[in-house]
Design an enzyme around this catalytic site. Structure first.
Site, short mmCIF file in Angstrom:
data_model
loop_
_atom_site.label_atom_id
_atom_site.label_comp_id
_atom_site.label_asym_id
_atom_site.label_seq_id
_atom_site.Cartn_x
_atom_site.Cartn_y
_atom_site.Cartn_z
N ASP A 92 0.83 5.27 0.08
CA ASP A 92 0.29 6.38 0.04
C ASP A 92 1.09 7.73 -0.47
O ASP A 92 1.90 8.05 -0.21
CB ASP A 92 0.35 6.75 1.83
CG ASP A 92 -0.78 5.76 2.39
OD1 ASP A 92 -1.92 6.12 2.11
OD2 ASP A 92 -0.53 5.18 3.38
N HIS A 145 -2.60 5.03 -3.29
CA HIS A 145 -3.79 5.75 -2.45
C HIS A 145 -3.38 7.16 -3.11
O HIS A 145 -2.55 7.84 -2.16
CB HIS A 145 -3.71 5.32 -1.08
CG HIS A 145 -4.70 6.14 -0.42
ND1 HIS A 145 -4.66 6.26 0.90
CD2 HIS A 145 -5.71 6.96 -0.73
CE1 HIS A 145 -5.65 6.94 1.48
NE2 HIS A 145 -6.21 7.72 0.48
N HIS A 153 0.75 -1.13 -0.12
CA HIS A 153 -0.04 0.03 0.01
C HIS A 153 0.99 1.25 -0.04
O HIS A 153 1.66 1.42 0.98
CB HIS A 153 -0.84 0.09 1.22
CG HIS A 153 -1.87 1.03 1.21
ND1 HIS A 153 -2.91 1.24 0.47
CD2 HIS A 153 -1.90 2.23 2.15
CE1 HIS A 153 -3.56 2.52 0.72
NE2 HIS A 153 -2.83 3.12 1.76
#
Length: 216
Positions: A35, A66, A33
């Site tokens: 960011d 993201h 993930h």
């Protein structure tokens, strides 16, 4: 149901990023993930394209981005070219959200929306027809280490009901301690962003930590 476990790479040790990626991959995580913050949509700046390319270089696992940035549609191709498999956008940051989601999917990349604590389900209801993932922010976006916002449970319960009619997965991002992961999983959430509350900076190695989270 197998939990989807997604380490938040902004919490990783950037002095040893290659080793971190390899160790997390071997530990059995599902999605890296990433960011991405622009200092405008949220009051912080984090990962960039080169960080994502480095992660992509050392793993065959899924990599997401993201995008906590203004006007993400103008930057989508940069992240697709960097090799991401999934892109989350915030509806508040984009003028034509459905158009952007459709574009992401047209490029063979999975599309997701990230829902801030103050974003209601009603405002994103139509978008659920196009998304592969819905990420519920249980903290305000921009910084690690914030406390879980208790009334986000109601939003998660509502999405669990809605996903029975549509084909998307629910990911929870924010203050995901092992106890919260167990609770949210029992509510019906599919996956979790793992930060300092459950994975990074702990006294156990990544393989042990991931194994323990899966068994909860």
């Amino acid at each position: 149901m197998k939990k989807i476990l997604c380490p938040s790479m902004m919490c990783a040790d950037y002095g040893n990023l290659k080793d971190e990626i390899i160790a997390l991959d071997k530990a059995g995580i599902d999605i890296f993930h990433c960011d991405v913050m622009d200092g405008s949509f949220v009051p912080n700046m984090t990962m960039g394209i080169m960080d994502i390319k480095t992660i992509r270089k050392y793993t065959d696992k899924l990599v997401d981005a993201h995008l906590m940035i203004e006007n993400p549609s103008t930057k989508i191709d940069l992240f697709i070219d960097a090799g991401v498999d999934l892109i989350y956008i915030h509806p508040e940051a984009e003028r034509y959200v459905i158009k952007t989601l459709a574009y992401i999917k047209s490029k063979g990349v999975q599309a997701g929306i990230a829902i801030n604590p103050d974003t209601s389900i009603e405002t994103v209801h139509e978008m659920l027809n196009l998304v592969d993932y819905v990420m519920v922010m249980t903290v305000n976006p921009g910084f690690a280490g914030q406390p879980f916002i208790d009334f986000m449970r109601d939003k998660i319960k509502r999405l669990v009901e809605l996903k029975k009619e549509r084909d998307f997965k629910i990911i929870i991002d924010g203050a995901m301690s092992p106890e919260k992961i167990k609770e949210m999983s029992e509510l019906g959430a599919d996956g979790f962003i793992l930060g300092t509350s459950s994975l990074f900076g702990k006294d156990v190695d990544y393989t042990t930590a991931i194994t323990q989270l899966r068994e909860m």
